[in-house]
Design an enzyme around this catalytic site. Structure first.
Site, PDB file in Angstrom:
ATOM      1  N   HIS A  24      66.755  93.907 -25.843  1.00  0.00           N
ATOM      2  CA  HIS A  24      67.113  92.672 -26.525  1.00  0.00           C
ATOM      3  C   HIS A  24      65.898  92.110 -27.250  1.00  0.00           C
ATOM      4  O   HIS A  24      64.816  92.695 -27.222  1.00  0.00           O
ATOM      5  CB  HIS A  24      67.671  91.668 -25.512  1.00  0.00           C
ATOM      6  CG  HIS A  24      68.886  92.172 -24.793  1.00  0.00           C
ATOM      7  ND1 HIS A  24      68.814  92.826 -23.577  1.00  0.00           N
ATOM      8  CD2 HIS A  24      70.188  92.140 -25.123  1.00  0.00           C
ATOM      9  CE1 HIS A  24      70.035  93.171 -23.184  1.00  0.00           C
ATOM     10  NE2 HIS A  24      70.882  92.772 -24.106  1.00  0.00           N
ATOM     11  N   ASP A  28      62.589  94.216 -20.316  1.00  0.00           N
ATOM     12  CA  ASP A  28      63.704  94.236 -21.253  1.00  0.00           C
ATOM     13  C   ASP A  28      63.153  94.595 -22.628  1.00  0.00           C
ATOM     14  O   ASP A  28      62.610  93.746 -23.341  1.00  0.00           O
ATOM     15  CB  ASP A  28      64.392  92.874 -21.293  1.00  0.00           C
ATOM     16  CG  ASP A  28      65.584  92.843 -22.248  1.00  0.00           C
ATOM     17  OD1 ASP A  28      65.814  93.845 -22.956  1.00  0.00           O
ATOM     18  OD2 ASP A  28      66.274  91.798 -22.297  1.00  0.00           O
ATOM     19  N   SER A  34      75.830  92.808 -25.678  1.00  0.00           N
ATOM     20  CA  SER A  34      74.912  91.682 -25.547  1.00  0.00           C
ATOM     21  C   SER A  34      73.944  91.569 -26.722  1.00  0.00           C
ATOM     22  O   SER A  34      73.369  90.497 -26.942  1.00  0.00           O
ATOM     23  CB  SER A  34      74.123  91.793 -24.242  1.00  0.00           C
ATOM     24  OG  SER A  34      73.443  93.031 -24.161  1.00  0.00           O
TER      25      SER A  34
END
Length: 396
Positions: free
Chosen positions: A370, A367, A124
């Site tokens: 990312h 998170d 990702s």
């Protein structure tokens, strides 16, 4: 406030003085002459300058796109949509020690890759970089989505005016992986076949001109390792009578297999292969599931980088494998280069979604892996453009 402007080497330099005489400060802002870059994209390409050693310096220019102007930003990377208020993390630029890194030019990028196909192959975070590039290029031409899988992981976009295709090919291990099951439920653990590359990307490699590889994050869990269909050990496991071969072993073998596939592909074009090195996470005061977070709003100095030693070891493994592949690929016409962002991004704990990633399925978790869009990840594509310019320049 007053502004003095001057031209220097084709670039406009503006010295902006803010405040009164007693509290004045001067910010140097560089505005690159995009017209010069477009018409002469290979001039002033310093092939001797190390793009990956430098520092983050203040930059008050507006971002090249916003979360409003770019409509393709994924839900979980759209930090401002989810309530992030601070914008200071957008106003830094990467300054190599011995040269300038030009601001991204979508015109230049699309002119060089016209008629080509570029694929981001990996997990990702590979997709994260592809989404950044998609936003940057959309300032020049509106892309057209031509394919997306059911899980919104692999996809293809086309830029018809430039006959350019941009792909994200999902492959969280680069090699063949099968999730193990227990009582009919997925465990999150995989059987990794280290000598068999993942067909999700390998079957498409003959159509690709630029392949950008990146993977590591999914290795940080218990997996079982196979070679020649034989179980040879595991990683991050405590299983009786089974050897834990370690995280580094599995990552090394996976990248070996991927680069071997490139060099042994008989029907491939002369592929320009880029390894994007390990992108560090920035959890503080815990891990992702023990209350860890990333609440910083500005870069840190390199000496303050958290967990630098472990990050550097993972980077070292990746670099060793692509250097080996480069030696084998030279006479085949394949190019292997390193997009070395580990140290650069180690200094950017401020650029992650944190609690502003829209994780409705994991409410309360940060998170810190990312990167927000727009955000510091955009520099990866500025660096990628410079690498492609150097490669193109050397062939002309």
């Amino acid at each position: 406030m007053f502004i003095n402007q001057a031209m220097f080497g084709g670039e406009k330099i503006a010295a902006v003085q803010l405040g009164g005489a007693s509290k004045s400060r001067t910010i140097i802002v560089q505005e690159y002459n995009q017209a010069n870059i477009v018409t002469r994209p290979y001039e002033n390409v310093s092939r001797s300058c190390n793009l990956f050693k430098g520092q983050w310096i203040p930059d008050r220019r507006d971002t090249l796109y916003t979360n409003f102007s770019c409509t393709t930003i994924p839900y979980r990377r759209n930090c401002f949509f989810h309530g992030r208020k601070d914008k200071d993390f957008l106003h830094w630029r990467w300054k190599p020690e011995q040269c300038e890194l030009p601001r991204f030019s979508s015109k230049t990028f699309l002119s060089i890759v016209q008629g080509k196909t570029m694929a981001f192959i990996g997990d990702s975070i590979a997709r994260n970089q592809m989404d950044s590039l998609l936003c940057l290029l959309s300032t020049e031409e509106t892309p057209k989505e031509v394919y997306k899988d059911a899980e919104d992981r692999s996809m293809t976009w086309e830029f018809p005016k430039h006959n350019f295709s941009l792909m994200a090919l999902w492959s969280q291990f680069l090699v063949t992986a099968t999730e193990t099951m227990f009582n009919g439920s997925a465990t999150g653990s995989f059987d990794l076949h280290l000598d068999k590359v993942d067909q999700n990307w390998s079957e498409k490699i003959t159509f690709i001109d630029y392949a950008i590889f990146s993977d590591v994050q999914w290795f940080f869990r218990q997996h079982y390792l196979y070679e020649g269909s034989n179980l040879i050990g595991c990683i991050l496991c405590q299983v009786p009578n089974m050897t834990d071969l370690g995280l580094n072993f599995a990552i090394k073998r996976a990248f070996q297999a991927a680069f071997k596939q490139i060099n042994e592909c008989k029907n491939c074009k002369n592929i320009f292969t880029v390894l994007r090195t390990f992108s560090p996470s920035h959890f503080e005061n815990g891990t992702w599931n023990t209350g860890g977070g990333c609440n910083r709003t500005r870069p840190v100095k390199i000496e303050d980088v958290i967990g630098r030693d472990s990050n550097w070891e993972l980077r070292k493994i990746q670099v060793e494998e692509i250097e080996t592949a480069r030696e084998k690929g030279e006479y085949l016409g394949n190019r292997f280069e390193i997009l070395d962002i580990t140290e650069i991004m180690g200094m950017r704990p401020d650029g992650h979604p944190g609690l502003y990633g829209g994780n409705t399925w994991m409410t309360g978790y940060s998170d810190c892996i990312h990167w927000c869009l727009p955000g510091p990840i955009d520099v990866w594509n500025e660096l990628l453009l410079e690498m492609i310019k150097r490669q193109t320049f050397s062939l002309n």
